[in-house]
Design a protein around this motif. Structure first.
Motif, PDB file in Angstrom:
ATOM      1  N   SER A 226     -76.218 -25.811 -51.665  1.00  0.00           N
ATOM      2  CA  SER A 226     -75.594 -25.508 -50.374  1.00  0.00           C
ATOM      3  C   SER A 226     -74.475 -24.494 -50.636  1.00  0.00           C
ATOM      4  O   SER A 226     -74.119 -24.222 -51.786  1.00  0.00           O
ATOM      5  CB  SER A 226     -75.021 -26.782 -49.751  1.00  0.00           C
ATOM      6  N   ALA A 227     -73.901 -23.950 -49.587  1.00  0.00           N
ATOM      7  CA  ALA A 227     -72.818 -22.974 -49.745  1.00  0.00           C
ATOM      8  C   ALA A 227     -71.621 -23.603 -50.458  1.00  0.00           C
ATOM      9  O   ALA A 227     -70.995 -22.974 -51.313  1.00  0.00           O
ATOM     10  CB  ALA A 227     -72.406 -22.422 -48.391  1.00  0.00           C
ATOM     11  N   GLU A 228     -71.315 -24.850 -50.130  1.00  0.00           N
ATOM     12  CA  GLU A 228     -70.184 -25.542 -50.755  1.00  0.00           C
ATOM     13  C   GLU A 228     -70.435 -25.786 -52.242  1.00  0.00           C
ATOM     14  O   GLU A 228     -69.548 -25.600 -53.074  1.00  0.00           O
ATOM     15  CB  GLU A 228     -69.900 -26.876 -50.046  1.00  0.00           C
ATOM     16  N   GLU A 229     -71.667 -26.191 -52.587  1.00  0.00           N
ATOM     17  CA  GLU A 229     -71.997 -26.420 -53.994  1.00  0.00           C
ATOM     18  C   GLU A 229     -71.943 -25.117 -54.779  1.00  0.00           C
ATOM     19  O   GLU A 229     -71.449 -25.077 -55.904  1.00  0.00           O
ATOM     20  CB  GLU A 229     -73.392 -27.041 -54.122  1.00  0.00           C
ATOM     21  N   LEU A 230     -72.426 -24.062 -54.182  1.00  0.00           N
ATOM     22  CA  LEU A 230     -72.411 -22.757 -54.841  1.00  0.00           C
ATOM     23  C   LEU A 230     -70.979 -22.261 -55.027  1.00  0.00           C
ATOM     24  O   LEU A 230     -70.630 -21.705 -56.074  1.00  0.00           O
ATOM     25  CB  LEU A 230     -73.218 -21.763 -54.010  1.00  0.00           C
ATOM     26  N   ALA A 231     -70.125 -22.511 -54.036  1.00  0.00           N
ATOM     27  CA  ALA A 231     -68.726 -22.080 -54.121  1.00  0.00           C
ATOM     28  C   ALA A 231     -67.964 -22.860 -55.183  1.00  0.00           C
ATOM     29  O   ALA A 231     -66.921 -22.404 -55.657  1.00  0.00           O
ATOM     30  CB  ALA A 231     -68.041 -22.232 -52.772  1.00  0.00           C
ATOM     31  N   LEU A 232     -68.455 -24.017 -55.582  1.00  0.00           N
ATOM     32  CA  LEU A 232     -67.809 -24.814 -56.631  1.00  0.00           C
ATOM     33  C   LEU A 232     -68.350 -24.509 -58.017  1.00  0.00           C
ATOM     34  O   LEU A 232     -67.814 -24.985 -59.017  1.00  0.00           O
ATOM     35  CB  LEU A 232     -67.975 -26.310 -56.335  1.00  0.00           C
ATOM     36  N   ASP A 233     -69.417 -23.723 -58.111  1.00  0.00           N
ATOM     37  CA  ASP A 233     -70.010 -23.385 -59.396  1.00  0.00           C
ATOM     38  C   ASP A 233     -69.137 -22.364 -60.126  1.00  0.00           C
ATOM     39  O   ASP A 233     -68.777 -21.326 -59.556  1.00  0.00           O
ATOM     40  CB  ASP A 233     -71.415 -22.824 -59.188  1.00  0.00           C
ATOM     41  N   ASP A 234     -68.793 -22.649 -61.376  1.00  0.00           N
ATOM     42  CA  ASP A 234     -67.886 -21.788 -62.147  1.00  0.00           C
ATOM     43  C   ASP A 234     -68.420 -20.366 -62.310  1.00  0.00           C
ATOM     44  O   ASP A 234     -67.666 -19.396 -62.221  1.00  0.00           O
ATOM     45  CB  ASP A 234     -67.613 -22.389 -63.524  1.00  0.00           C
ATOM     46  N   LEU A 235     -69.714 -20.240 -62.570  1.00  0.00           N
ATOM     47  CA  LEU A 235     -70.293 -18.916 -62.782  1.00  0.00           C
ATOM     48  C   LEU A 235     -70.266 -18.094 -61.488  1.00  0.00           C
ATOM     49  O   LEU A 235     -69.977 -16.894 -61.509  1.00  0.00           O
ATOM     50  CB  LEU A 235     -71.730 -19.054 -63.297  1.00  0.00           C
ATOM     51  N   PHE A 236     -70.530 -18.737 -60.370  1.00  0.00           N
ATOM     52  CA  PHE A 236     -70.483 -18.042 -59.085  1.00  0.00           C
ATOM     53  C   PHE A 236     -69.050 -17.609 -58.767  1.00  0.00           C
ATOM     54  O   PHE A 236     -68.819 -16.476 -58.331  1.00  0.00           O
ATOM     55  CB  PHE A 236     -71.040 -18.936 -57.970  1.00  0.00           C
ATOM     56  N   VAL A 237     -68.098 -18.492 -58.998  1.00  0.00           N
ATOM     57  CA  VAL A 237     -66.686 -18.177 -58.744  1.00  0.00           C
ATOM     58  C   VAL A 237     -66.250 -16.995 -59.602  1.00  0.00           C
ATOM     59  O   VAL A 237     -65.570 -16.082 -59.140  1.00  0.00           O
ATOM     60  CB  VAL A 237     -65.791 -19.408 -58.994  1.00  0.00           C
ATOM     61  N   ARG A 238     -66.682 -17.006 -60.865  1.00  0.00           N
ATOM     62  CA  ARG A 238     -66.323 -15.895 -61.756  1.00  0.00           C
ATOM     63  C   ARG A 238     -66.906 -14.585 -61.234  1.00  0.00           C
ATOM     64  O   ARG A 238     -66.272 -13.542 -61.266  1.00  0.00           O
ATOM     65  CB  ARG A 238     -66.825 -16.174 -63.163  1.00  0.00           C
ATOM     66  N   TRP A 239     -68.129 -14.627 -60.745  1.00  0.00           N
ATOM     67  CA  TRP A 239     -68.764 -13.418 -60.216  1.00  0.00           C
ATOM     68  C   TRP A 239     -68.008 -12.888 -58.994  1.00  0.00           C
ATOM     69  O   TRP A 239     -67.784 -11.685 -58.862  1.00  0.00           O
ATOM     70  CB  TRP A 239     -70.211 -13.726 -59.852  1.00  0.00           C
ATOM     71  N   VAL A 240     -67.592 -13.793 -58.120  1.00  0.00           N
ATOM     72  CA  VAL A 240     -66.880 -13.363 -56.908  1.00  0.00           C
ATOM     73  C   VAL A 240     -65.494 -12.829 -57.252  1.00  0.00           C
ATOM     74  O   VAL A 240     -65.068 -11.797 -56.741  1.00  0.00           O
ATOM     75  CB  VAL A 240     -66.783 -14.530 -55.900  1.00  0.00           C
ATOM     76  N   GLN A 241     -64.789 -13.516 -58.153  1.00  0.00           N
ATOM     77  CA  GLN A 241     -63.413 -13.118 -58.467  1.00  0.00           C
ATOM     78  C   GLN A 241     -63.335 -11.937 -59.430  1.00  0.00           C
ATOM     79  O   GLN A 241     -62.349 -11.214 -59.440  1.00  0.00           O
ATOM     80  CB  GLN A 241     -62.654 -14.307 -59.049  1.00  0.00           C
ATOM     81  N   HIS A 242     -64.356 -11.746 -60.255  1.00  0.00           N
ATOM     82  CA  HIS A 242     -64.360 -10.664 -61.246  1.00  0.00           C
ATOM     83  C   HIS A 242     -65.675  -9.892 -61.149  1.00  0.00           C
ATOM     84  O   HIS A 242     -66.538 -10.007 -62.031  1.00  0.00           O
ATOM     85  CB  HIS A 242     -64.170 -11.216 -62.660  1.00  0.00           C
ATOM     86  N   PRO A 243     -65.853  -9.099 -60.112  1.00  0.00           N
ATOM     87  CA  PRO A 243     -67.132  -8.404 -59.919  1.00  0.00           C
ATOM     88  C   PRO A 243     -67.418  -7.353 -60.999  1.00  0.00           C
ATOM     89  O   PRO A 243     -68.548  -6.923 -61.152  1.00  0.00           O
ATOM     90  CB  PRO A 243     -66.988  -7.761 -58.543  1.00  0.00           C
ATOM     91  N   GLY A 244     -66.427  -6.966 -61.766  1.00  0.00           N
ATOM     92  CA  GLY A 244     -66.625  -5.969 -62.819  1.00  0.00           C
ATOM     93  C   GLY A 244     -67.248  -6.535 -64.083  1.00  0.00           C
ATOM     94  O   GLY A 244     -67.621  -5.783 -64.984  1.00  0.00           O
ATOM     95  N   ASP A 245     -67.387  -7.836 -64.191  1.00  0.00           N
ATOM     96  CA  ASP A 245     -68.004  -8.468 -65.353  1.00  0.00           C
ATOM     97  C   ASP A 245     -69.513  -8.209 -65.301  1.00  0.00           C
ATOM     98  O   ASP A 245     -70.240  -8.830 -64.535  1.00  0.00           O
ATOM     99  CB  ASP A 245     -67.708  -9.971 -65.350  1.00  0.00           C
ATOM    100  N   GLU A 246     -69.982  -7.268 -66.104  1.00  0.00           N
ATOM    101  CA  GLU A 246     -71.356  -6.788 -66.008  1.00  0.00           C
ATOM    102  C   GLU A 246     -72.388  -7.870 -66.300  1.00  0.00           C
ATOM    103  O   GLU A 246     -73.423  -7.945 -65.634  1.00  0.00           O
ATOM    104  CB  GLU A 246     -71.553  -5.596 -66.936  1.00  0.00           C
ATOM    105  N   GLU A 247     -72.121  -8.709 -67.289  1.00  0.00           N
ATOM    106  CA  GLU A 247     -73.085  -9.742 -67.666  1.00  0.00           C
ATOM    107  C   GLU A 247     -73.293 -10.744 -66.528  1.00  0.00           C
ATOM    108  O   GLU A 247     -74.422 -11.086 -66.169  1.00  0.00           O
ATOM    109  CB  GLU A 247     -72.606 -10.454 -68.922  1.00  0.00           C
ATOM    110  N   VAL A 248     -72.187 -11.195 -65.942  1.00  0.00           N
ATOM    111  CA  VAL A 248     -72.265 -12.155 -64.840  1.00  0.00           C
ATOM    112  C   VAL A 248     -72.861 -11.486 -63.612  1.00  0.00           C
ATOM    113  O   VAL A 248     -73.698 -12.075 -62.901  1.00  0.00           O
ATOM    114  CB  VAL A 248     -70.869 -12.738 -64.539  1.00  0.00           C
TER     115      VAL A 248
END
Length: 121
Positions: A8-30
């Motif tokens: 769900s959107a809430e579960e995805l928003a709590l996922d560490d990898l997803f949060v890292r992608w949203v907060q650090h979009p320049g991380d090419e690997e993620v």
């Protein structure tokens, strides 16, 4: 691999990898990982958009949401409480000069010690 398509959107928003992608979009690997996730046939763009918005809202500090008056009042209370604390008050003038001399003497002693150590070596 996690079944992100079932999140769900809430579960995805709590996922560490997803949060890292949203907060650090320049991380090419993620970013590459999430680009691949978006290319899967069971990708749900609405869920990803909602989860992204949730992460962005949670990432903003709460003090940004204060009005100018609330912010000024808060800072005034902080200054007042700091002034009330015994260990934060400014030093008396005679104590200030003592502390300054103590730091000066300590610096001179350390310098002499280093010079003697280099000379001895």
């Amino acid at each position: 691999m996690k079944p992100y398509s079932r999140y769900s959107a809430e579960e995805l928003a709590l996922d560490d990898l997803f949060v890292r992608w949203v907060q650090h979009p320049g991380d090419e690997e993620v970013a590459a990982f999430w680009v691949k996730q978006q290319q899967l046939p069971d990708f749900r763009p609405a869920v990803f958009a909602t989860a992204r918005r949730l992460v962005m809202q949670a990432s903003q500090p709460s003090w940004h949401r204060l009005s100018t008056d609330e912010s000024a009042s808060l800072w005034g209370r902080i200054r007042e409480s700091l002034g009330d604390q015994q260990d934060v008050r400014t030093l008396q003038p005679e104590m200030q000069s003592f502390v300054q001399w103590w730091y000066f003497a300590r610096t001179v002693a350390a310098s002499i010690g280093i010079i003697l150590l280099i000379g001895w070596a």
